[in-house]
Design a protein around this motif. Structure first.
Motif, mmCIF file in Angstrom:
data_model
loop_
_atom_site.group_PDB
_atom_site.id
_atom_site.type_symbol
_atom_site.label_atom_id
_atom_site.label_comp_id
_atom_site.label_asym_id
_atom_site.label_seq_id
_atom_site.Cartn_x
_atom_site.Cartn_y
_atom_site.Cartn_z
ATOM 1 N N PHE A 1 40.054 30.220 39.669
ATOM 2 C CA PHE A 1 40.938 31.124 38.941
ATOM 3 C C PHE A 1 41.995 31.756 39.848
ATOM 4 C CE2 PHE A 1 36.904 31.122 36.659
ATOM 5 C CZ PHE A 1 37.313 30.889 35.369
ATOM 6 N N ARG B 1 37.474 36.260 41.672
ATOM 7 C CA ARG B 1 36.360 36.541 40.751
ATOM 8 C C ARG B 1 34.992 36.435 41.424
ATOM 9 N NH1 ARG B 1 38.268 34.562 34.734
ATOM 10 N NH2 ARG B 1 40.447 35.037 35.060
ATOM 11 N N LEU B 2 34.926 36.841 42.683
ATOM 12 C CA LEU B 2 33.622 36.886 43.348
ATOM 13 C C LEU B 2 32.868 38.095 42.814
ATOM 14 C CD1 LEU B 2 34.574 36.093 47.063
ATOM 15 C CD2 LEU B 2 33.891 34.522 45.257
ATOM 16 N N LEU B 3 31.592 37.929 42.582
ATOM 17 C CA LEU B 3 30.786 39.039 42.079
ATOM 18 C C LEU B 3 30.449 39.954 43.256
ATOM 19 C CD1 LEU B 3 28.458 36.959 39.727
ATOM 20 C CD2 LEU B 3 30.471 38.296 39.092
ATOM 21 N N PRO B 4 30.885 41.224 43.209
ATOM 22 C CA PRO B 4 30.747 42.083 44.393
ATOM 23 C C PRO B 4 29.305 42.349 44.796
ATOM 24 C CG PRO B 4 31.558 43.338 42.496
ATOM 25 C CD PRO B 4 31.565 41.894 42.105
ATOM 26 N N ARG C 1 32.758 27.754 45.905
ATOM 27 C CA ARG C 1 31.990 27.906 44.667
ATOM 28 C C ARG C 1 32.387 26.833 43.649
ATOM 29 N NH1 ARG C 1 33.132 33.416 41.810
ATOM 30 N NH2 ARG C 1 35.121 32.349 41.595
#
Lengths: 242, 231
Positions: free
Chosen positions: B71, B75-78, B130
């Motif tokens: 994207f 959009r990495l999940l913190p 990812r």
């Protein structure tokens, strides 16, 4: 260490008040603290502290058991939210303490009615906070979940739950104060143990030093609970992961 | 590899694109440029199956599972460590591959850091890892380098280009950056509200030394004029 200054300010103000009033209704802090130390060493107040702690922790656990799924489902599914939220809004402002007699009739005069009262009080703000937390999860995370074909259980475990966890701790912090107030009132009815009972029993017997040592203990219980919540939050969510 | 026929995506208040047809062959790298709002992102989302087509068809030769998207934002999940972000939604057993990919990206030593501890360029490389850990046959890139500075952007373009080549991946990139489109795409398409209005084969893609040549600037000028000024 961060509690040293506030404690000093409170104790100093207390001394000023005691000096000004010169009345047994406001005893000197050192008398209260020595009485508290003696009673703790003798073990006479531990049962009261233990009962209060048990009631409040069990009440919190009960509340979260229901508030987490309710808030998460209402936050995730709009149709469900349309049904659940009006009920929450209708019942949240009611003074739940008024239902203590009802709970005592329904659940007996023992611990259960007091625990349920605390649970009901915590449930509403917790459920609403969790619902809002779910609603505010950035849609980009949910898009990511779809793009990488996450299953519904994985979406809950990997995205919804960690995203809403800080909200759960916030809701607990918000409700600790009110829970302690309610605990105090509920322990004045049909109780033989608990800090509420201890404080009021000392008051009835005009033992103001004992009464104040109960108040100090109740305050320390609140402080301990806040510290416990902060500790659990730091354990669950490291600083770098926020 | 990908075939869209007479595709349309509409939202409640507007049509993103309509009557759109496109065929992308295996191992091809297609750059799609266009002005903001011409429906580039919607096109990628439709190919990835993130939004439904309101008309027409989209077919992926190897199914939607073979496709991975990167994207615009990383959009990495913190709350997940780097390695756990890379492995998001993967079954156990891919840890070694994930570590290899992070190593390729020069991030092996940061596998157990949190995204907050990374720079913008590092975060984008994690997002790329990812996307790649799923071993996609088709990689969709939605302006993934838009937030990076010039130097990091060029470095990342080279990283992506080499990974795509090494792993034999088909690539569709949408961007408003003409230089990026030229470097990354073996075919460059110009997308407007009317669909694809210009198409050009690009024999010079993935050649870093080509970036400073007259041919590169000539191609850039041509695309810019067809786009009508600033992209």
């Amino acid at each position: 260490m961060r509690y040293v200054h506030p404690v000093l300010i409170v104790v100093l103000s207390w001394y000023v008040l005691a000096l000004a009033l010169q009345s047994p209704i406001v005893p000197y802090p050192h008398l209260v603290f020595s009485h508290l130390a003696e009673s703790l060493i003798a073990g006479t107040t531990f049962m009261h502290l233990f009962h209060s702690l048990y009631r409040i922790l069990t009440g919190m656990a009960f509340a979260l058991t229901f508030a987490i799924p309710t808030g998460m489902l209402a936050g995730r599914f709009k149709k469900l939210d349309h049904m659940v939220s009006p009920v929450l809004y209708l019942l949240y402002p009611l003074p739940k303490i008024a239902f203590l007699p009802v709970f005592m009739v329904l659940f007996g005069i023992g611990d259960l009615s007091k625990i349920i009262l605390i649970a009901v009080i915590i449930f509403f703000p917790a459920a609403i906070t969790i619902r809002d937390g779910i609603r505010e999860i950035p849609t980009q995370y949910l898009e990511l979940a779809r793009a990488f074909h996450l299953k519904p259980a994985e979406v809950i475990r990997e995205i919804l739950w960690p995203a809403v966890l800080p909200r759960i701790f916030s809701s607990l912090r918000i409700t600790v104060g009110i829970s302690l107030s309610v605990l105090f009132i509920s322990e004045n009815y049909a109780a033989r143990f608990g800090l509420g009972y201890y404080i009021m029993n000392n008051w009835v017997m005009a033992q103001y030093v004992g009464m104040y040592s109960g108040i100090v203990l109740l305050s320390l219980l609140g402080l301990g609970l806040y510290a416990l919540i902060d500790f659990c939050e730091r354990l669950a969510i490291p600083d770098a992961a926020r | 590899m990908v075939r869209l026929i007479d595709a349309q995506v509409s939202y409640a208040d507007h049509i993103a694109f309509s009557g759109f047809s496109l065929e992308v062959k295996k191992h091809e790298s297609v750059s799609i440029i266009g002005r903001s709002g011409c429906g580039k992102t919607s096109l990628l989302y439709a190919i990835a199956g993130l939004i439904p087509l309101s008309k027409g068809t989209v077919a992926l030769a190897e199914g939607s599972e073979s496709c991975s998207i990167m994207f615009q934002q990383d959009r990495l999940l913190p709350w997940r460590k780097v390695i756990d972000n890379v492995l998001l939604g993967m079954k156990p057993g891919h840890e070694t591959h994930a570590m290899e990919l992070l190593g390729e990206m020069g991030l092996g030593h940061k596998a157990h850091d949190y995204p907050k501890q990374l720079s913008g360029g590092e975060r984008q490389r994690v997002a790329l890892a990812r996307s790649l850990v799923r071993k996609p046959r088709l990689l969709l890139l939605d302006e993934p380098l838009a937030s990076l500075d010039e130097q990091n952007r060029e470095r990342m373009q080279e990283v992506i280009a080499s990974v795509v080549e090494d792993h034999g991946i088909t690539l569709i990139l949408v961007t408003h950056n003409i230089q990026e489109a030229i470097f990354m795409g073996s075919r460059i398409l110009l997308m407007t509200d009317e669909g694809i209005t210009f198409e050009r084969k690009n024999p010079y893609h993935r050649l870093p030394e080509f970036r400073t040549t007259d041919e590169f600037f000539a191609l850039e000028r041509e695309l810019r004029s067809r786009l009508g000024g600033t992209a």
